[in-house]
Design a protein around this motif. Structure first.
Motif, PDB file in Angstrom:
ATOM      1  N   ARG A  70       0.821  -1.219   0.000  1.00  0.00           N
ATOM      2  CA  ARG A  70       0.000   0.000   0.000  1.00  0.00           C
ATOM      3  C   ARG A  70       0.852   1.265   0.000  1.00  0.00           C
ATOM      4  O   ARG A  70       0.571   2.196  -0.732  1.00  0.00           O
ATOM      5  N   CYS A  71       1.879   1.296   0.853  1.00  0.00           N
ATOM      6  CA  CYS A  71       2.620   2.548   1.062  1.00  0.00           C
ATOM      7  C   CYS A  71       3.921   2.641   0.284  1.00  0.00           C
ATOM      8  O   CYS A  71       4.535   3.708   0.265  1.00  0.00           O
ATOM      9  N   GLY A  72       4.358   1.578  -0.339  1.00  0.00           N
ATOM     10  CA  GLY A  72       5.548   1.643  -1.183  1.00  0.00           C
ATOM     11  C   GLY A  72       6.874   1.480  -0.457  1.00  0.00           C
ATOM     12  O   GLY A  72       7.931   1.813  -1.004  1.00  0.00           O
TER      13      GLY A  72
ATOM     14  N   ARG B  43      12.728  -4.560   8.902  1.00  0.00           N
ATOM     15  CA  ARG B  43      12.964  -3.118   8.780  1.00  0.00           C
ATOM     16  C   ARG B  43      12.631  -2.731   7.349  1.00  0.00           C
ATOM     17  O   ARG B  43      13.036  -3.398   6.399  1.00  0.00           O
ATOM     18  N   PHE B  44      11.870  -1.663   7.204  1.00  0.00           N
ATOM     19  CA  PHE B  44      11.417  -1.166   5.915  1.00  0.00           C
ATOM     20  C   PHE B  44      11.978   0.225   5.657  1.00  0.00           C
ATOM     21  O   PHE B  44      12.168   0.992   6.591  1.00  0.00           O
ATOM     22  N   GLU B  45      12.189   0.524   4.398  1.00  0.00           N
ATOM     23  CA  GLU B  45      12.547   1.894   3.986  1.00  0.00           C
ATOM     24  C   GLU B  45      11.703   2.284   2.788  1.00  0.00           C
ATOM     25  O   GLU B  45      11.331   1.436   1.971  1.00  0.00           O
ATOM     26  N   LYS B  46      11.451   3.588   2.722  1.00  0.00           N
ATOM     27  CA  LYS B  46      10.808   4.148   1.541  1.00  0.00           C
ATOM     28  C   LYS B  46      11.627   5.374   1.131  1.00  0.00           C
ATOM     29  O   LYS B  46      11.838   6.275   1.936  1.00  0.00           O
ATOM     30  N   HIS B  47      12.105   5.358  -0.112  1.00  0.00           N
ATOM     31  CA  HIS B  47      12.872   6.471  -0.655  1.00  0.00           C
ATOM     32  C   HIS B  47      11.945   7.310  -1.537  1.00  0.00           C
ATOM     33  O   HIS B  47      11.292   6.776  -2.421  1.00  0.00           O
ATOM     34  N   ILE B  48      11.926   8.611  -1.271  1.00  0.00           N
ATOM     35  CA  ILE B  48      11.075   9.514  -2.033  1.00  0.00           C
ATOM     36  C   ILE B  48      11.971  10.351  -2.942  1.00  0.00           C
ATOM     37  O   ILE B  48      12.880  11.015  -2.459  1.00  0.00           O
ATOM     38  N   PRO B  49      11.713  10.297  -4.248  1.00  0.00           N
ATOM     39  CA  PRO B  49      12.585  11.038  -5.188  1.00  0.00           C
ATOM     40  C   PRO B  49      12.482  12.554  -5.017  1.00  0.00           C
ATOM     41  O   PRO B  49      11.522  13.079  -4.542  1.00  0.00           O
TER      42      PRO B  49
END
Length: 175
Positions: free
Chosen positions: A136-138, A169-175
């Motif tokens: 859902r959240c990427g 552990r999760f990460e989300k990178h935002i361009p």
């Protein structure tokens, strides 16, 4: 489904209820998975102790998730420059599957556009959370903490003792 929610900074007079609501939501997830409380419980009979939540509130930024003027969850963030950590996100069990968590997460990203890397963790057994963060959240799973690979940031090893089978552990990178 589009859900309209708002994030309201946690008020002192709502702190104790916020903590109880958080514990209820986390306990519900464990009960769904295990049918009973087992070794995932912290001291005091909770999946997440009052002391743990209080420390997160005191060292972070806490918000109530509101829908139609009623609290339906909450979240706690830590922001340091362009790095953000989602310490806690919970939605009341009676409000699950209504898009509230996703709407809250979208609101967080809009509220903190300077954050380019988000991070969070969740126990291995929280399939609902894993689905939520990845699908859902990427977010992407970037690490699996377990007996053979402990969390280097867990100074007191409480998560290792509480979740010996591991934490993602999760990460989300935002361009």
């Amino acid at each position: 489904m589009h859900t309209t929610i708002s994030l309201i900074p946690l008020q002192d007079d709502d702190r104790e209820q916020f903590i109880r609501d958080n514990q209820d939501a986390f306990n519900y997830g464990a009960m769904e998975e295990f049918d009973l409380h087992d070794n995932h419980i912290e001291k005091g009979g909770e999946i997440i102790s009052q002391a743990t939540i209080e420390e997160s509130i005191d060292n972070g930024i806490a918000y109530r998730i509101m829908m139609d003027g009623h609290p339906v969850g909450g979240l706690i963030l830590k922001i340091e420059g362009d790095h953000g950590e989602l310490e806690i996100l919970f939605v009341s069990p009676h409000a699950h599957s209504k898009g509230i968590g996703y709407a809250a997460w979208c609101a967080v990203e809009k509220l903190y556009p300077q954050v380019k890397v988000w991070q969070t963790v969740t126990p291995y057994f929280e399939k609902r959370n894993i689905h939520f963060y990845v699908n859902r959240c990427g977010f992407h799973i970037v690490e699996f903490y377990n007996d053979h690979h402990p969390d280097p940031h867990d100074n007191d090893a409480s998560q290792d003792e509480q979740f010996p089978d591991g934490m993602f552990r999760f990460e989300k990178h935002i361009p």
